[in-house]
Design a protein around this motif. Structure first.
Motif, short mmCIF file in Angstrom:
data_model
loop_
_atom_site.label_atom_id
_atom_site.label_comp_id
_atom_site.label_asym_id
_atom_site.label_seq_id
_atom_site.Cartn_x
_atom_site.Cartn_y
_atom_site.Cartn_z
N MET A 29 36.16 48.73 47.13
CA MET A 29 37.00 47.79 46.39
C MET A 29 38.11 48.51 45.63
O MET A 29 39.19 47.96 45.44
CB MET A 29 36.14 46.98 45.42
N LYS A 33 44.14 46.98 47.64
CA LYS A 33 45.18 46.52 46.73
C LYS A 33 45.09 45.00 46.58
O LYS A 33 45.49 44.24 47.46
CB LYS A 33 46.56 46.91 47.26
N LEU A 34 44.53 44.53 45.46
CA LEU A 34 44.37 43.11 45.21
C LEU A 34 45.57 42.55 44.45
O LEU A 34 46.19 43.25 43.66
CB LEU A 34 43.10 42.86 44.39
N VAL A 38 43.93 38.17 41.01
CA VAL A 38 42.58 38.21 41.60
C VAL A 38 41.74 39.28 40.91
O VAL A 38 42.18 40.42 40.76
CB VAL A 38 42.64 38.51 43.12
N SER A 39 40.54 38.92 40.49
CA SER A 39 39.60 39.88 39.89
C SER A 39 38.24 39.75 40.55
O SER A 39 37.85 38.66 40.98
CB SER A 39 39.49 39.66 38.38
N VAL A 40 37.53 40.87 40.63
CA VAL A 40 36.23 40.92 41.30
C VAL A 40 35.19 41.49 40.35
O VAL A 40 35.46 42.47 39.64
CB VAL A 40 36.31 41.79 42.58
N VAL A 55 34.22 36.18 42.34
CA VAL A 55 35.63 36.48 42.51
C VAL A 55 36.42 35.40 41.79
O VAL A 55 36.14 34.21 41.96
CB VAL A 55 36.03 36.51 44.01
N ILE A 106 47.23 42.44 53.13
CA ILE A 106 45.96 41.77 53.41
C ILE A 106 46.23 40.51 54.23
O ILE A 106 47.08 39.69 53.91
CB ILE A 106 45.25 41.40 52.10
#
Length: 247
Positions: A29, A33-34, A38-40, A55, A106
């Protein structure tokens, strides 16, 4: 000497496979590159099979995310993740999709998603307070992330048995659907014509989750009787009997 080199190469190969197989998903993770929205949280398992407790995309929470990494895609240097998420017993989106392009842009393919209609409607700045009922179904053939939101999008959004509650009364709206595309980085939803509301609308999802859009409401024979009294909130119709809608 040759045998020693061969044995060393075999040992190194097996050792590398062993290390990769046990590599934690949390490390993977950190390499992805998010988008900023967006957070995980709580990533467990290995890169081959991982689970994510939660998520969050803007303020929408996706629970029980499970992923499986294709070995063949890794060998072809384009890792692909098969992802499922959601739970019928937990409020939130449910569905499945395939993610690729983890080291660049992505890309999401063959996505199927279901979520409560009110999750979307609650974010709209509507002239009257309403509660949306039933589920929205999203089918995406291909989505490529870009700036600010997308680089490419082919999909459809469908609201079967659409209904809303307004002025303490539930109103059935029939079936509504919209074609999804991407224009200059913004997500575009164009509502299909010939619906019971006489609704034609083009909406844009902008950076930061902001909505904008414009269209017309042209009440016809199938227009719900319960909503006719609310038409006055939309102003006066034009010469064609259309009420202008704009966010």
């Amino acid at each position: 000497m040759k045998k020693t080199f061969a044995y060393s190469a075999i040992f190194f190969a097996f050792y590398s496979v062993f290390v990769i197989a046990l590599m934690p998903a949390s490390w993977l993770m950190t390499q992805i590159k998010l988008p900023a929205n967006v957070s995980v949280a709580a990533v467990e398992g290995t890169i081959w099979r991982a689970s994510v407790k939660q998520v969050m995309i803007d303020d929408v929470v996706i629970s029980k995310v499970q992923s499986a990494l294709s070995l063949m895609s890794v060998l072809m240097l384009d890792p692909k993740l098969e992802v499922t998420f959601g739970d019928p017993l937990i409020n939130g989106p449910e569905g499945q999709l395939t993610i690729s392009g983890l080291r660049s842009d992505i890309t999401i393919n063959d996505a199927q998603l279901s979520l409560a209609a009110n999750t979307v409607v609650a974010r709209l700045n509507l002239p009257i307070d309403i509660i949306a009922h039933e589920q929205l179904t999203l089918n995406v053939d291909r989505f490529v992330m870009g700036s600010p939101i997308c680089g490419e999008l082919q999909g459809e959004l469908e609201w079967r048995d659409a209904a809303v509650s307004a002025f303490d009364e539930k109103v059935k709206l029939g079936k509504l659907s919209a074609a999804l595309s991407c224009d200059k980085g913004e997500l575009i939803a164009e509502i299909a014509p010939n619906n019971d509301l006489g609704l034609s609308y083009n909406a844009q999802l902008k950076q930061g989750g902001r909505f904008a859009g414009s269209g017309y409401l042209t009440p016809g024979e199938k227009f719900p009787k319960q909503l006719r009294e609310a038409l006055s909130f939309l102003g006066k119709p034009d010469r064609k009997g259309r009420y202008r809608l704009k966010l």
